[in-house]
Design an enzyme around this catalytic site. Structure first.
Site, mmCIF file in Angstrom:
data_model
loop_
_atom_site.group_PDB
_atom_site.id
_atom_site.type_symbol
_atom_site.label_atom_id
_atom_site.label_comp_id
_atom_site.label_asym_id
_atom_site.label_seq_id
_atom_site.Cartn_x
_atom_site.Cartn_y
_atom_site.Cartn_z
ATOM 1 C CD GLU A 28 2.945 7.652 -1.065
ATOM 2 O OE1 GLU A 28 2.376 8.638 -0.564
ATOM 3 O OE2 GLU A 28 2.848 7.342 -2.274
ATOM 4 C CG HIS A 72 2.679 10.479 -4.174
ATOM 5 N ND1 HIS A 72 2.147 9.220 -4.238
ATOM 6 C CD2 HIS A 72 2.432 11.063 -5.363
ATOM 7 C CE1 HIS A 72 1.592 9.036 -5.439
ATOM 8 N NE2 HIS A 72 1.751 10.138 -6.135
ATOM 9 C CB CYS A 117 -1.685 9.785 -6.397
ATOM 10 S SG CYS A 117 -1.209 10.328 -8.028
#
Lengths: 229, 79
Positions: free
Chosen positions: A205, A203, A86
């Site tokens: 994660e 994302h 990002c």
């Protein structure tokens, strides 16, 4: 494996990355303040999401001149693994480590939702745990994710298989409707020619544990960790 | 010295913000609005006496930070 998570003023996904590396995958992980001038001892550097320097001027434009970014460039040039997620992706493009630029979303809105991406190339360190063509359900959260590069650059990315993730439908079709932000060629994530720098708007994660809504992001970490096993 | 820097999107680069604002003007009745593009205007006050040197330094500032030349053009005026 030792992960370093860079913390810029305004980073806000640093804790998620740290949690994934340290607690989900049981690896060594450390925060690295953006004023640091050494990355010695790290195997993989993550530039996390957020709003470094309040997105002033352009996203990532000022963070790119944080002292640590020079070290990230040297680290990457030595072959070290670098991931930009990002805002981290935006910083990598501003730093010239990845081509192109992330512009304002076509619809002008900040988009925070779960979307689908298709794995276009699984012959990379970061995607080897996935199947080619696998559909991943991963969240995005950005206002500036509209990938743009000139025609020659896009062609080079295509020819070298450097486009790693594309926005797709749930069935894996690459359509305009599945493109949340207007990115050229539905590009959601790319890699450098050498294969050690990966940037993506989604994302991974955030989807490494089912309790948090999904596990489709695990593969990125699993790919990297397979290097050390 | 005072400098004015204009940063504008390159031709052919989509400007959704400009489109939205242009569309708003049109819907307000300003039917003559054909196209509208939004850029940035930056004012800089600088020390220095040589215009040539200042121009050179400003160009560097634009290339390195103020504009992203992948998608933006810039123009500098020195007062």
């Amino acid at each position: 494996m030792k992960f370093g998570i860079i913390v810029f003023p305004g980073s806000n996904c640093d804790h998620d990355c740290y949690h994934a590396a340290k607690h989900v995958f049981g690896q060594e992980a450390e925060y690295i303040w953006h004023k640091e001038t050494s990355l010695q001892g790290f195997d993989c550097i993550i530039l996390p999401g957020g709003f470094s320097y309040g997105d002033y001027l352009r996203t990532g434009a000022i963070a790119r001149f944080s002292p640590v970014v020079n070290e990230v460039i040297k680290f990457a040039n030595r072959g070290g693994l670098v991931i930009g997620i990002c805002n981290g992706f935006q910083i990598l493009t501003e730093a010239g480590l990845l081509p192109g630029v992330l512009m304002r979303n076509k619809g002008l809105k900040f988009i925070c939702k779960s979307i689908y991406v298709r794995v276009e190339n699984n012959q990379t360190i970061f995607t080897k745990a996935y199947q080619k063509g696998q559909i991943l359900n991963i969240p995005i959260a950005h206002a500036d994710g509209n990938y743009f590069a000139d025609k020659d650059t896009i062609k080079r990315l295509e020819d070298n298989n450097q486009i790693i993730l594309r926005y797709s439908t749930e069935d894996g079709e690459i359509t305009d409707d599945a493109n949340p932000n207007g990115s050229l060629s539905n590009i959601a994530g790319i890699i450098n020619a050498k294969g050690n720098i990966f940037g993506a708007m989604p994302h991974p994660e955030r989807v490494c544990e089912s309790i948090l809504g999904g596990e489709d992001g695990r593969g990125i970490f699993e790919g990297i960790l397979s290097l050390s096993s | 010295m005072k400098a004015k820097v204009y940063v504008t999107l390159k031709k052919g680069v989509l400007d959704p913000q400009g489109k939205a604002v242009g569309g708003a003007l049109e819907s307000m009745g300003y039917k003559e609005v054909k196209d509208l593009r939004i850029g940035k205007f930056i004012e800089i006050e600088l020390n220095g006496s040589s215009k040539t040197e200042t121009e050179k330094r400003l160009k560097e500032m634009c290339e390195k930070l103020l504009a992203n030349t992948v998608v933006e053009d810039y123009r500098v005026e020195i007062e």
